[in-house]
Design a protein around this motif. Structure first.
Motif, PDB file in Angstrom:
ATOM      1  N   LYS A  56       0.841  -1.200   0.000  1.00  0.00           N
ATOM      2  CA  LYS A  56       0.000   0.000   0.000  1.00  0.00           C
ATOM      3  C   LYS A  56       0.878   1.254   0.000  1.00  0.00           C
ATOM      4  CE  LYS A  56      -2.031   1.284   3.811  1.00  0.00           C
ATOM      5  NZ  LYS A  56      -2.931   1.352   4.977  1.00  0.00           N
ATOM      6  N   GLY A  57       1.908   1.261   0.823  1.00  0.00           N
ATOM      7  CA  GLY A  57       2.801   2.414   0.885  1.00  0.00           C
ATOM      8  C   GLY A  57       3.751   2.500  -0.289  1.00  0.00           C
ATOM      9  N   SER A  58       4.336   1.388  -0.647  1.00  0.00           N
ATOM     10  CA  SER A  58       5.349   1.422  -1.708  1.00  0.00           C
ATOM     11  C   SER A  58       4.747   1.682  -3.081  1.00  0.00           C
ATOM     12  CB  SER A  58       6.168   0.129  -1.713  1.00  0.00           C
ATOM     13  OG  SER A  58       5.364  -0.992  -2.034  1.00  0.00           O
ATOM     14  N   GLY A  59       3.533   1.226  -3.301  1.00  0.00           N
ATOM     15  CA  GLY A  59       2.892   1.472  -4.599  1.00  0.00           C
ATOM     16  C   GLY A  59       2.801   2.956  -4.897  1.00  0.00           C
ATOM     17  N   GLY A  60       2.385   3.722  -3.910  1.00  0.00           N
ATOM     18  CA  GLY A  60       2.291   5.168  -4.088  1.00  0.00           C
ATOM     19  C   GLY A  60       3.648   5.822  -4.241  1.00  0.00           C
ATOM     20  N   THR A  61       4.606   5.346  -3.476  1.00  0.00           N
ATOM     21  CA  THR A  61       5.951   5.899  -3.535  1.00  0.00           C
ATOM     22  C   THR A  61       6.538   5.777  -4.935  1.00  0.00           C
ATOM     23  OG1 THR A  61       6.343   5.399  -1.208  1.00  0.00           O
ATOM     24  CG2 THR A  61       8.289   5.708  -2.589  1.00  0.00           C
ATOM     25  N   TYR A  62       6.281   4.650  -5.582  1.00  0.00           N
ATOM     26  CA  TYR A  62       6.847   4.402  -6.912  1.00  0.00           C
ATOM     27  C   TYR A  62       5.915   4.835  -8.047  1.00  0.00           C
ATOM     28  CZ  TYR A  62      10.853   2.072  -4.958  1.00  0.00           C
ATOM     29  OH  TYR A  62      12.015   1.810  -4.279  1.00  0.00           O
ATOM     30  N   GLY A  63       4.801   5.466  -7.697  1.00  0.00           N
ATOM     31  CA  GLY A  63       3.922   5.991  -8.734  1.00  0.00           C
ATOM     32  C   GLY A  63       2.934   4.997  -9.302  1.00  0.00           C
ATOM     33  N   PHE A  64       2.526   4.024  -8.485  1.00  0.00           N
ATOM     34  CA  PHE A  64       1.543   3.031  -8.915  1.00  0.00           C
ATOM     35  C   PHE A  64       0.320   3.099  -8.003  1.00  0.00           C
ATOM     36  CE2 PHE A  64       5.625   0.976 -10.226  1.00  0.00           C
ATOM     37  CZ  PHE A  64       5.423   1.042 -11.594  1.00  0.00           C
ATOM     38  N   PRO A  65      -0.538   4.103  -8.190  1.00  0.00           N
ATOM     39  CA  PRO A  65      -1.688   4.251  -7.297  1.00  0.00           C
ATOM     40  C   PRO A  65      -2.649   3.057  -7.325  1.00  0.00           C
ATOM     41  CG  PRO A  65      -1.863   5.748  -9.171  1.00  0.00           C
ATOM     42  CD  PRO A  65      -0.496   5.128  -9.229  1.00  0.00           C
ATOM     43  N   ALA A  71      -3.896  -2.913  -2.723  1.00  0.00           N
ATOM     44  CA  ALA A  71      -3.237  -3.383  -1.507  1.00  0.00           C
ATOM     45  C   ALA A  71      -3.989  -2.885  -0.281  1.00  0.00           C
ATOM     46  CB  ALA A  71      -1.785  -2.929  -1.472  1.00  0.00           C
ATOM     47  N   SER A  72      -4.500  -1.666  -0.335  1.00  0.00           N
ATOM     48  CA  SER A  72      -5.307  -1.129   0.756  1.00  0.00           C
ATOM     49  C   SER A  72      -6.590  -1.951   0.923  1.00  0.00           C
ATOM     50  CB  SER A  72      -5.644   0.337   0.487  1.00  0.00           C
ATOM     51  OG  SER A  72      -6.452   0.852   1.514  1.00  0.00           O
ATOM     52  N   ASP A  73      -7.228  -2.285  -0.192  1.00  0.00           N
ATOM     53  CA  ASP A  73      -8.431  -3.122  -0.140  1.00  0.00           C
ATOM     54  C   ASP A  73      -8.115  -4.479   0.482  1.00  0.00           C
ATOM     55  OD1 ASP A  73      -9.691  -1.034  -1.473  1.00  0.00           O
ATOM     56  OD2 ASP A  73      -9.785  -2.090  -3.408  1.00  0.00           O
ATOM     57  N   LEU A  74      -6.997  -5.062   0.093  1.00  0.00           N
ATOM     58  CA  LEU A  74      -6.585  -6.353   0.638  1.00  0.00           C
ATOM     59  C   LEU A  74      -6.314  -6.242   2.135  1.00  0.00           C
ATOM     60  CD1 LEU A  74      -5.801  -9.317   0.160  1.00  0.00           C
ATOM     61  CD2 LEU A  74      -3.502  -8.515  -0.466  1.00  0.00           C
ATOM     62  N   GLU A  75      -5.598  -5.211   2.523  1.00  0.00           N
ATOM     63  CA  GLU A  75      -5.294  -4.999   3.939  1.00  0.00           C
ATOM     64  C   GLU A  75      -6.593  -4.867   4.746  1.00  0.00           C
ATOM     65  OE1 GLU A  75      -2.381  -2.176   6.595  1.00  0.00           O
ATOM     66  OE2 GLU A  75      -3.509  -1.205   4.973  1.00  0.00           O
ATOM     67  N   THR A  76      -7.536  -4.099   4.225  1.00  0.00           N
ATOM     68  CA  THR A  76      -8.809  -3.902   4.926  1.00  0.00           C
ATOM     69  C   THR A  76      -9.558  -5.214   5.071  1.00  0.00           C
ATOM     70  OG1 THR A  76      -8.968  -1.622   4.157  1.00  0.00           O
ATOM     71  CG2 THR A  76     -11.017  -2.673   4.831  1.00  0.00           C
ATOM     72  N   ARG A  77      -9.610  -5.999   4.012  1.00  0.00           N
ATOM     73  CA  ARG A  77     -10.293  -7.301   4.081  1.00  0.00           C
ATOM     74  C   ARG A  77      -9.662  -8.192   5.154  1.00  0.00           C
ATOM     75  NH1 ARG A  77     -14.132  -8.314   0.608  1.00  0.00           N
ATOM     76  NH2 ARG A  77     -14.233  -7.323  -1.424  1.00  0.00           N
ATOM     77  N   LEU A  78      -8.350  -8.198   5.189  1.00  0.00           N
ATOM     78  CA  LEU A  78      -7.651  -9.032   6.176  1.00  0.00           C
ATOM     79  C   LEU A  78      -7.882  -8.513   7.594  1.00  0.00           C
ATOM     80  CD1 LEU A  78      -4.438  -9.522   4.080  1.00  0.00           C
ATOM     81  CD2 LEU A  78      -5.901 -11.395   4.887  1.00  0.00           C
ATOM     82  N   GLN A  79      -7.850  -7.205   7.771  1.00  0.00           N
ATOM     83  CA  GLN A  79      -8.061  -6.619   9.100  1.00  0.00           C
ATOM     84  C   GLN A  79      -9.474  -6.873   9.614  1.00  0.00           C
ATOM     85  OE1 GLN A  79      -6.964  -2.566   8.198  1.00  0.00           O
ATOM     86  NE2 GLN A  79      -4.946  -2.797   9.154  1.00  0.00           N
ATOM     87  N   HIS A  80     -10.440  -6.856   8.711  1.00  0.00           N
ATOM     88  CA  HIS A  80     -11.836  -7.046   9.106  1.00  0.00           C
ATOM     89  C   HIS A  80     -12.235  -8.516   9.194  1.00  0.00           C
ATOM     90  CE1 HIS A  80     -12.902  -2.736   7.650  1.00  0.00           C
ATOM     91  NE2 HIS A  80     -12.262  -2.742   8.800  1.00  0.00           N
ATOM     92  N   GLY A  81     -11.296  -9.401   8.896  1.00  0.00           N
ATOM     93  CA  GLY A  81     -11.583 -10.829   8.992  1.00  0.00           C
ATOM     94  C   GLY A  81     -12.511 -11.336   7.908  1.00  0.00           C
ATOM     95  N   ASP A  82     -12.486 -10.675   6.745  1.00  0.00           N
ATOM     96  CA  ASP A  82     -13.323 -11.146   5.633  1.00  0.00           C
ATOM     97  C   ASP A  82     -12.974 -12.595   5.296  1.00  0.00           C
ATOM     98  OD1 ASP A  82     -14.233  -8.557   5.619  1.00  0.00           O
ATOM     99  OD2 ASP A  82     -13.731  -8.155   3.534  1.00  0.00           O
ATOM    100  N   ASP A  83     -13.935 -13.288   4.710  1.00  0.00           N
ATOM    101  CA  ASP A  83     -13.704 -14.701   4.406  1.00  0.00           C
ATOM    102  C   ASP A  83     -12.597 -14.859   3.361  1.00  0.00           C
ATOM    103  OD1 ASP A  83     -14.764 -14.814   1.678  1.00  0.00           O
ATOM    104  OD2 ASP A  83     -16.750 -14.723   2.555  1.00  0.00           O
TER     105      ASP A  83
END
Length: 108
Positions: A56-65, A71-83
């Motif tokens: 999530k952080g490195s994508g923006g740093t290297y210009g890949f929004p 990656a943010s969506d994936l992180e959120t799914r994992l944090q929320h315990g999505d199936d």
């Protein structure tokens, strides 16, 4: 003022980032194998969560929004315990975006 040498250097950094990202993604590709049944062990979830946060952080740093967003969506799914199916779907989307970016950069 655009300096072609700086543009090429940044493009080289982006290519290198994509190569390294591919190595990281390769670690998680087996999680998407058909025979796995979509079950993520606790350690796998934790490792994927840490990596998603880094991407999530490195994508923006290297210009890949797009990498940052997925990656943010994936992180959120994992944090929320999505199936596991929802997590795997988002990981597939991220890998698909990665392949598109590599194609655009002439990599892998």
């Amino acid at each position: 003022m655009n300096d072609p040498r700086l543009d090429e250097r940044f493009r080289a950094l982006k290519r290198r980032y994509l190569e390294e990202l591919g190595d990281e993604f390769a670690r998680f590709k087996p999680l998407l194998a058909p025979g796995r049944g979509g079950v993520l062990a606790g350690r796998e979830r934790n490792a994927l969560l840490r990596s998603a946060h880094n991407w999530k952080g490195s994508g923006g740093t290297y210009g890949f929004p797009a990498i940052t967003q997925l990656a943010s969506d994936l992180e959120t799914r994992l944090q929320h315990g999505d199936d596991d199916r929802a997590v795997a779907s988002t990981l597939r989307d991220l890998l698909s975006m990665y392949r598109t970016l590599c194609h655009d950069f002439g990599e892998r």
